[in-house]
Design an enzyme around this catalytic site. Structure first.
Site, PDB file in Angstrom:
ATOM      1  N   HIS A  10       0.821  -1.200   0.000  1.00 27.71           N
ATOM      2  CA  HIS A  10       0.000   0.000   0.000  1.00 27.71           C
ATOM      3  C   HIS A  10       0.862   1.259   0.000  1.00 27.71           C
ATOM      4  O   HIS A  10       0.554   2.231  -0.684  1.00 27.71           O
ATOM      5  CB  HIS A  10      -0.921   0.010   1.224  1.00 27.71           C
ATOM      6  N   ASP A  16      -6.680   5.374  -0.245  1.00 26.78           N
ATOM      7  CA  ASP A  16      -6.490   4.098  -0.924  1.00 26.78           C
ATOM      8  C   ASP A  16      -7.692   3.192  -0.645  1.00 26.78           C
ATOM      9  O   ASP A  16      -8.698   3.612  -0.079  1.00 26.78           O
ATOM     10  CB  ASP A  16      -5.158   3.446  -0.532  1.00 26.78           C
TER      11      ASP A  16
END
Length: 215
Positions: free
Chosen positions: A44, A139
């Site tokens: 991530h 995200d």
């Protein structure tokens, strides 16, 4: 795009136009300021740092990465320390999850709970900025923090760095949930997703494993 490629897909529902950049609201500061939320984990953090660096170096924007941290690996810690000089990286401490997760919870569930509980830390970081961002990008696991953008009058976007087929699947799930009876894995015929090669039911991730325990 072939689903076997390793290219990342950037999903942004709104395109920021030059007219928006030049409006009086945004010209009050010298540069447009973009904040990007990163969930814990190399998979991530790396795409978020790459996006932030690209926005800073190619589009000359001020970029801040709000990185939610855990007990990271040495490599991830080095990424925090060695981030580009063009990026302002703020670490958001992970909250205490001892009473919120079970030992047998999946990693997806743990990440979802971490990001849910990190909202206050993200809010505090943005609130304390002298020059607050004009844009907030989250995200895949940061969706619960996007309402913060409304409070601070920021535009909000979603960044999903993943394979095209997975992105198409996740955006089409609400249709499959109505059309498919029973579990995906039990389907005899492949699942048909617009723009993609049909997918076997056993190849579809088990999204039912994502369960957030009530507080």
């Amino acid at each position: 795009m072939d689903s076997g490629t390793m290219e990342h897909v950037l999903l942004i529902h709104l395109v920021i136009s030059y007219k928006t950049f030049r409006s009086p609201h945004y010209m009050a500061q010298n540069k447009l300021h973009v904040a990007i939320i990163s969930s814990p984990g190399m998979g991530h953090l790396v795409p978020v740092l790459l996006l932030a660096n690209r926005l800073a170096t190619h589009h000359h924007l001020d970029t801040t990465v709000l990185a939610v941290t855990t007990q990271t690996s040495p490599v991830e810690s080095q990424l925090h320390k060695g981030s580009s000089a063009h990026i302002n990286l703020i670490k958001i401490p992970s909250p205490d999850l001892s009473s919120l997760i079970h030992p047998d919870d999946t990693m997806v569930t743990r990440l979802a709970v971490i990001m849910q509980e990190a909202r206050n830390g993200i809010w505090s970081a943005i609130s304390g900025m002298t020059c607050r961002p004009h844009v907030l990008i989250g995200d895949l696991f940061s969706s619960e923090s996007l309402p913060i953008a409304d409070e601070f009058h920021m535009r909000k976007y979603v960044y999903v760095p993943c394979l095209a087929r997975f992105l198409a699947l996740t955006t089409y799930l609400h249709v499959l949930d109505k059309e498919v009876r029973g579990q995906y894995v039990d389907q005899m015929e492949p699942l048909r997703i617009p723009g993609c090669v049909p997918v076997r039911g056993q190849d579809v991730p088990n999204f039912s494993l994502l369960q957030i325990h009530p507080e």
